[in-house]
Motif scaffolding. Structure first.
Motif, PDB file in Angstrom:
ATOM      1  N   GLN A   1     160.038 142.085  44.636  1.00 35.54           N
ATOM      2  CA  GLN A   1     160.760 142.915  43.652  1.00 35.54           C
ATOM      3  C   GLN A   1     159.753 143.726  42.830  1.00 35.54           C
ATOM      4  O   GLN A   1     159.924 144.927  42.635  1.00 35.54           O
ATOM      5  N   GLN A   2     158.682 143.092  42.378  1.00 41.36           N
ATOM      6  CA  GLN A   2     157.686 143.862  41.615  1.00 41.36           C
ATOM      7  C   GLN A   2     156.930 144.830  42.523  1.00 41.36           C
ATOM      8  O   GLN A   2     156.756 146.007  42.185  1.00 41.36           O
ATOM      9  N   VAL A   3     156.502 144.328  43.687  1.00 38.56           N
ATOM     10  CA  VAL A   3     155.725 145.194  44.592  1.00 38.56           C
ATOM     11  C   VAL A   3     156.522 146.472  44.883  1.00 38.56           C
ATOM     12  O   VAL A   3     156.001 147.585  44.794  1.00 38.56           O
TER      13      VAL A   3
ATOM     14  N   GLY B   1     149.061 134.361  33.075  1.00 46.86           N
ATOM     15  CA  GLY B   1     149.085 135.764  33.513  1.00 46.86           C
ATOM     16  C   GLY B   1     150.524 136.175  33.718  1.00 46.86           C
ATOM     17  O   GLY B   1     151.421 135.317  33.800  1.00 46.86           O
ATOM     18  N   ILE B   2     150.759 137.466  33.809  1.00 52.09           N
ATOM     19  CA  ILE B   2     152.135 137.946  33.946  1.00 52.09           C
ATOM     20  C   ILE B   2     152.190 139.091  34.963  1.00 52.09           C
ATOM     21  O   ILE B   2     151.145 139.700  35.270  1.00 52.09           O
ATOM     22  N   GLY B   3     153.376 139.397  35.475  1.00 51.96           N
ATOM     23  CA  GLY B   3     153.524 140.491  36.443  1.00 51.96           C
ATOM     24  C   GLY B   3     152.693 140.211  37.680  1.00 51.96           C
ATOM     25  O   GLY B   3     152.733 139.120  38.246  1.00 51.96           O
ATOM     26  N   GLY B   4     151.892 141.182  38.086  1.00 51.56           N
ATOM     27  CA  GLY B   4     151.061 141.008  39.271  1.00 51.56           C
ATOM     28  C   GLY B   4     150.028 139.912  39.113  1.00 51.56           C
ATOM     29  O   GLY B   4     149.492 139.417  40.105  1.00 51.56           O
ATOM     30  N   SER B   5     149.743 139.509  37.889  1.00 57.14           N
ATOM     31  CA  SER B   5     148.774 138.434  37.667  1.00 57.14           C
ATOM     32  C   SER B   5     149.469 137.075  37.660  1.00 57.14           C
ATOM     33  O   SER B   5     148.898 136.091  37.181  1.00 57.14           O
ATOM     34  N   TYR B   6     150.699 137.043  38.165  1.00 55.17           N
ATOM     35  CA  TYR B   6     151.474 135.801  38.166  1.00 55.17           C
ATOM     36  C   TYR B   6     152.379 135.668  39.399  1.00 55.17           C
ATOM     37  O   TYR B   6     152.367 134.654  40.094  1.00 55.17           O
TER      38      TYR B   6
ATOM     39  N   GLY C   1     158.185 150.930  26.606  1.00 58.05           N
ATOM     40  CA  GLY C   1     158.671 149.668  26.027  1.00 58.05           C
ATOM     41  C   GLY C   1     157.550 148.941  25.297  1.00 58.05           C
ATOM     42  O   GLY C   1     157.753 148.345  24.229  1.00 58.05           O
ATOM     43  N   LYS C   2     156.334 148.993  25.880  1.00 54.72           N
ATOM     44  CA  LYS C   2     155.193 148.311  25.249  1.00 54.72           C
ATOM     45  C   LYS C   2     154.876 148.943  23.902  1.00 54.72           C
ATOM     46  O   LYS C   2     154.611 148.258  22.914  1.00 54.72           O
ATOM     47  N   VAL C   3     154.916 150.283  23.865  1.00 52.48           N
ATOM     48  CA  VAL C   3     154.598 151.006  22.619  1.00 52.48           C
ATOM     49  C   VAL C   3     155.646 150.669  21.558  1.00 52.48           C
ATOM     50  O   VAL C   3     155.320 150.387  20.394  1.00 52.48           O
TER      51      VAL C   3
ATOM     52  N   MET D   1     159.617 147.666  43.399  1.00 49.48           N
ATOM     53  CA  MET D   1     160.263 148.439  42.331  1.00 49.48           C
ATOM     54  C   MET D   1     159.250 149.075  41.377  1.00 49.48           C
ATOM     55  O   MET D   1     159.480 150.157  40.847  1.00 49.48           O
ATOM     56  N   GLU D   2     158.112 148.394  41.160  1.00 48.45           N
ATOM     57  CA  GLU D   2     157.100 148.996  40.291  1.00 48.45           C
ATOM     58  C   GLU D   2     156.329 150.078  41.049  1.00 48.45           C
ATOM     59  O   GLU D   2     155.757 150.981  40.453  1.00 48.45           O
ATOM     60  N   SER D   3     156.353 150.000  42.377  1.00 49.18           N
ATOM     61  CA  SER D   3     155.576 150.976  43.155  1.00 49.18           C
ATOM     62  C   SER D   3     156.343 152.262  43.393  1.00 49.18           C
ATOM     63  O   SER D   3     155.842 153.356  43.132  1.00 49.18           O
TER      64      SER D   3
ATOM     65  N   GLY E   1     156.099 153.931  33.967  1.00 51.02           N
ATOM     66  CA  GLY E   1     157.418 153.571  33.441  1.00 51.02           C
ATOM     67  C   GLY E   1     157.442 152.292  32.625  1.00 51.02           C
ATOM     68  O   GLY E   1     158.456 151.995  32.000  1.00 51.02           O
ATOM     69  N   VAL E   2     156.362 151.528  32.634  1.00 56.54           N
ATOM     70  CA  VAL E   2     156.385 150.289  31.847  1.00 56.54           C
ATOM     71  C   VAL E   2     155.785 150.507  30.454  1.00 56.54           C
ATOM     72  O   VAL E   2     155.786 149.602  29.621  1.00 56.54           O
ATOM     73  N   GLU E   3     155.282 151.709  30.197  1.00 55.16           N
ATOM     74  CA  GLU E   3     154.505 151.919  28.975  1.00 55.16           C
ATOM     75  C   GLU E   3     155.335 152.053  27.699  1.00 55.16           C
ATOM     76  O   GLU E   3     154.996 151.503  26.662  1.00 55.16           O
TER      77      GLU E   3
ATOM     78  N   ILE F   1     144.304 135.108  33.520  1.00 55.44           N
ATOM     79  CA  ILE F   1     144.297 136.122  34.583  1.00 55.44           C
ATOM     80  C   ILE F   1     144.923 137.399  34.045  1.00 55.44           C
ATOM     81  O   ILE F   1     146.109 137.450  33.730  1.00 55.44           O
ATOM     82  N   SER F   2     144.119 138.427  33.922  1.00 59.19           N
ATOM     83  CA  SER F   2     144.653 139.709  33.461  1.00 59.19           C
ATOM     84  C   SER F   2     143.708 140.814  33.912  1.00 59.19           C
ATOM     85  O   SER F   2     142.524 140.802  33.551  1.00 59.19           O
ATOM     86  N   LYS F   3     144.233 141.741  34.672  1.00 52.72           N
ATOM     87  CA  LYS F   3     143.398 142.847  35.140  1.00 52.72           C
ATOM     88  C   LYS F   3     142.779 143.564  33.935  1.00 52.72           C
ATOM     89  O   LYS F   3     141.593 143.818  33.891  1.00 52.72           O
ATOM     90  N   THR F   4     143.597 143.885  32.956  1.00 49.51           N
ATOM     91  CA  THR F   4     143.128 144.672  31.815  1.00 49.51           C
ATOM     92  C   THR F   4     142.543 143.813  30.705  1.00 49.51           C
ATOM     93  O   THR F   4     141.770 144.278  29.890  1.00 49.51           O
ATOM     94  N   PHE F   5     142.944 142.579  30.638  1.00 49.81           N
ATOM     95  CA  PHE F   5     142.633 141.652  29.551  1.00 49.81           C
ATOM     96  C   PHE F   5     143.142 142.179  28.209  1.00 49.81           C
ATOM     97  O   PHE F   5     142.579 141.909  27.154  1.00 49.81           O
ATOM     98  N   THR F   6     144.206 142.952  28.267  1.00 50.59           N
ATOM     99  CA  THR F   6     144.801 143.473  27.024  1.00 50.59           C
ATOM    100  C   THR F   6     146.305 143.176  26.967  1.00 50.59           C
ATOM    101  O   THR F   6     146.938 143.462  25.960  1.00 50.59           O
ATOM    102  N   THR F   7     146.871 142.658  28.042  1.00 58.33           N
ATOM    103  CA  THR F   7     148.330 142.459  28.071  1.00 58.33           C
ATOM    104  C   THR F   7     148.749 141.498  26.951  1.00 58.33           C
ATOM    105  O   THR F   7     148.271 140.358  26.888  1.00 58.33           O
ATOM    106  N   THR F   8     149.613 141.994  26.082  1.00 56.01           N
ATOM    107  CA  THR F   8     149.930 141.275  24.843  1.00 56.01           C
ATOM    108  C   THR F   8     150.373 139.839  25.096  1.00 56.01           C
ATOM    109  O   THR F   8     149.869 138.909  24.459  1.00 56.01           O
TER     110      THR F   8
HETATM  111  O1  F6P Z   1     153.442 145.813  32.609  1.00 54.90           O
HETATM  112  C1  F6P Z   1     153.216 145.958  33.954  1.00 54.90           C
HETATM  113  C2  F6P Z   1     151.839 145.518  34.345  1.00 54.90           C
HETATM  114  O2  F6P Z   1     150.912 146.468  34.004  1.00 54.90           O
HETATM  115  C3  F6P Z   1     151.782 145.183  35.827  1.00 54.90           C
HETATM  116  O3  F6P Z   1     151.567 146.282  36.606  1.00 54.90           O
HETATM  117  C4  F6P Z   1     150.720 144.162  35.872  1.00 54.90           C
HETATM  118  O4  F6P Z   1     150.778 143.440  37.051  1.00 54.90           O
HETATM  119  C5  F6P Z   1     151.044 143.347  34.645  1.00 54.90           C
HETATM  120  O5  F6P Z   1     151.469 144.298  33.707  1.00 54.90           O
HETATM  121  C6  F6P Z   1     149.937 142.499  34.099  1.00 54.90           C
HETATM  122  O6  F6P Z   1     148.803 143.251  33.767  1.00 54.90           O
HETATM  123  P1  F6P Z   1     147.404 142.570  33.527  1.00 54.90           P
HETATM  124  O7  F6P Z   1     146.987 141.907  34.786  1.00 54.90           O
HETATM  125  O8  F6P Z   1     146.496 143.684  33.133  1.00 54.90           O
HETATM  126  O9  F6P Z   1     147.550 141.559  32.418  1.00 54.90           O
END
Ligand code: F6P
Length: 609
Positions: free
Chosen positions: A405-407, A203-208, A565-567, A409-411, A561-563, A261-268
């Protein structure tokens, strides 16, 4: 459309804008002080007609008063303020043995009162209540914000859209308890019948970041250490192949459980890593091994199933839990309960809940997260200090600064208000940090003699470990804490040229050895670092950031603001695939600017050499 003017000071970097003479500005807008809070307008691109437009808080009398007050504060030095014991006592707060000393902040009782007035003006209480009540305060995603419900006791209730969510929370927690006990006692085994002793959490970001911080904090607590029974917990966040190699190094697929671990299950990055690790498992154990060796944590159970993980082996959470606020959901509780047992995670949840209650119920003047948030606003928006250093004098908290830092700066790193209006001031701060004393030998030079960086020192009275070498003056932990006490004073008090001269320092060295002092910090002293205390610390910072967002009036729970870069990465991915499969270079017609085109081609050429 309201006439918006840019106050002169808003153009000065890092400074709170000077509110226009409040009465003049309000008169111009046809407002009296009483109607400051809002008028019904004909709407704009962000706000439907008929809704209330609020004047930015920066145009309020309370803001103006704080702005005026900066002059008074700038004439005071912490060296003198710290002599006043009454002042010290009035700036210390304690909750459940958590001791917080704000006396090294550039504040007086007047400052605190003015900040409390600002909180009043910003309707902080109403906004907090709306959050705790499950209202859809994340307006751009039309979601409630209820990570606080994740740590509520079974017998409490909290409603989202008319439904009590506490039973749902506990259904997942009970499922985690059952599953983790079965894995830990060897009832749940892998495809070849061996117990699953190691876990890789992808997992990454909040999932890590949150789970990693808590794992690092609990790893050397004696009880947790014993409960981990020699099990390994690894995290795989970065899509960098080196991180994959590091996470899997020395692990045996037969004894490894993988959690995606991924909230969206789409994080590349997470999904690519999940496919890579699935291949690592199935190459050795066959496709069927997925059922025994892979589980998931997500809000998107449909995608979990499509990935090939049995929905029975998925642990859900809800869209009202933001990614960076998800460590107390299955995101953190599942991997950590596998490592330390469910009871320890219950302690952690109790700690977070304890601070949530303190935040929700305590009057603002004694409310630690509220005061931390207000003082941060004072430092950043009014005194122009744009960063915060989080400095745990505790190696077990080494991952806490990255999580916070994430909690933070991302908030609250936002450019517009919750209504989509440009902010006439800068919101958010740059967070960074390292454990002491390591940081002292790295970036503290700048903190002492360069820019003013408000610091947050975190110390622990009783260490998780003890080392006391016979013949030494103090134990290792005492030595660490000597630095914790000394650094805060060095920053606040400094050292002037007269003292240096009296010590015989040669004249040419005096400017180099002078410390101006008057540099603010807050000191937090925890009695120990148990799972309960780790939960407290987490919730303290989460609620402090929420406070700041409520006062700056930004949406602290989205992250648009994170979108972009992803696109753009997705566009590069497509072009890179085409270039590789057709063995061609990127050309002008592919639409990249010359700089990007040349770099991608250089990269592709390098790969082909
Ligand atoms: O890119 C930022 C972000 O959307 C964070 O807010 C989130 O914690 C992280 O990516 C991981 O997202 P996910 O849990 O959906 O994989």
């Amino acid at each position: 459309q309201l006439h918006r003017r840019t106050p002169a000071a808003a153009r000065r970097p890092g400074r709170a804008p000077v509110a226009p003479p409040v009465h003049a500005a309000q008169a111009q807008l046809g407002l009296t002080d009483k109607t400051h809070d809002g008028i019904v307008t004909s709407g704009n691109a962000y706000r439907p007609a008929g809704t209330v437009k609020r004047l930015p808080i920066a145009y309020s009398p309370e803001w103006n008063a704080l702005r005026e007050h900066t002059k008074e504060i700038e004439s005071l030095h912490l060296r003198d303020l710290l002599q006043d014991e009454e002042r010290t006592d009035s700036l210390v707060r304690e909750h459940n043995s958590l001791y917080v000393d704000f006396s090294r902040q550039n504040v007086t009782q007047t400052t605190l009162q003015l900040l409390l007035n600002l909180a009043e003006r910003a309707k902080l209480r109403t906004k907090m209540n709306a959050m705790f009540a499950g209202e859809h305060i994340n307006n751009t995603e039309d979601r409630a914000v209820l990570h606080t419900a994740l740590r509520m006791p079974r017998d409490e209730q909290v409603f989202v859209d008319g439904k009590d969510v506490v039973p749902d929370v506990w259904e997942v927690l009970d499922k985690i308890r059952d599953f983790t006990e079965r894995v830990r006692n060897g009832e749940w085994v892998g495809a070849t019948g061996k117990p699953l002793t190691d876990v890789v959490a992808i997992g990454i970001g909040g999932s890590y970041l949150g789970p990693l911080f808590v794992h690092t904090a609990m790893q050397f607590d004696e009880q947790c250490k014993n409960l981990s029974q020699g099990r390994k917990l690894r995290f795989l966040a970065n899509v960098d192949p080196v991180d994959v190699a590091k996470a899997l190094n020395g692990l045996n697929p037969e004894t490894t459980l993988v959690i995606v671990i991924s909230k969206t299950f789409t994080t590349t990055e997470t999904m690519l890593n999940a496919r890579t690790v699935r291949t690592w498992l199935t190459a050795e154990l066959g496709q069927e091994a997925v059922a025994k060796h892979m589980v998931a944590v997500s809000t998107n159970l449909k995608l979990v199933e499509e990935f090939g993980i049995d929905p029975n082996n998925a642990f859900g959470f809800w869209d009202w839990v933001g990614g960076r606020y998800s460590v107390t959901s299955a995101v953190g509780i599942l991997p950590l309960a596998l490592q330390y047992g469910f009871e320890k995670m219950e302690e952690f949840l109790r700690g977070a809940h304890d601070i949530d209650c303190h935040f929700r119920d305590t009057p603002f003047q004694d409310n630690i997260p509220v005061l931390m948030g207000l003082i941060s606003i004072w430092n950043s928006t009014f005194l122009g200090r744009s960063s915060v250093a989080v400095l745990p004098y505790c190696q077990a908290l080494s991952k806490f600064p990255s999580h916070i830092q994430q909690v933070a700066m991302e908030s609250v790193g936002k450019q517009v208000s919750i209504d989509g209006e440009p902010l006439p001031f800068k919101a958010g701060e740059i967070y960074f940090g390292e454990p002491g004393t390591n940081g002292q030998h790295s970036f503290y030079q700048l903190i002492h003699q360069g820019r003013v960086v408000p610091c947050e020192f975190i110390g622990v009275v009783k260490s998780q470990q003890s080392v006391y070498l016979k013949g030494e003056l103090v134990s290792n932990h005492d030595e660490l804490m000597c630095n914790f006490f000394a650094q805060a004073d060095a920053l606040a008090i400094g050292k002037d040229s007269a003292t240096l001269r009296s010590e015989g320092v040669p004249e040419y060295l005096i400017p180099h050895k002078t410390f101006s002092g008057n540099r603010p910090s807050t000191s937090l002293l925890l009695p120990s670092l148990t799972p309960f205390r780790v939960g407290q610390l987490l919730a303290l910072y989460e609620n402090r950031v929420a406070t700041q967002g409520f006062i700056w009036n930004v949406n602290s729970f989205d992250q648009w603001g994170v979108e972009l870069g992803k696109v753009l990465a997705s566009r590069v991915r497509t072009m890179m695939h085409t270039a590789r499969t057709r063995s061609r270079r990127i050309t002008i017609t592919d639409g990249f600017n010359p700089s990007t085109r040349k770099m991608i081609n250089r990269y592709l050429d390098g790969k082909n050499q």
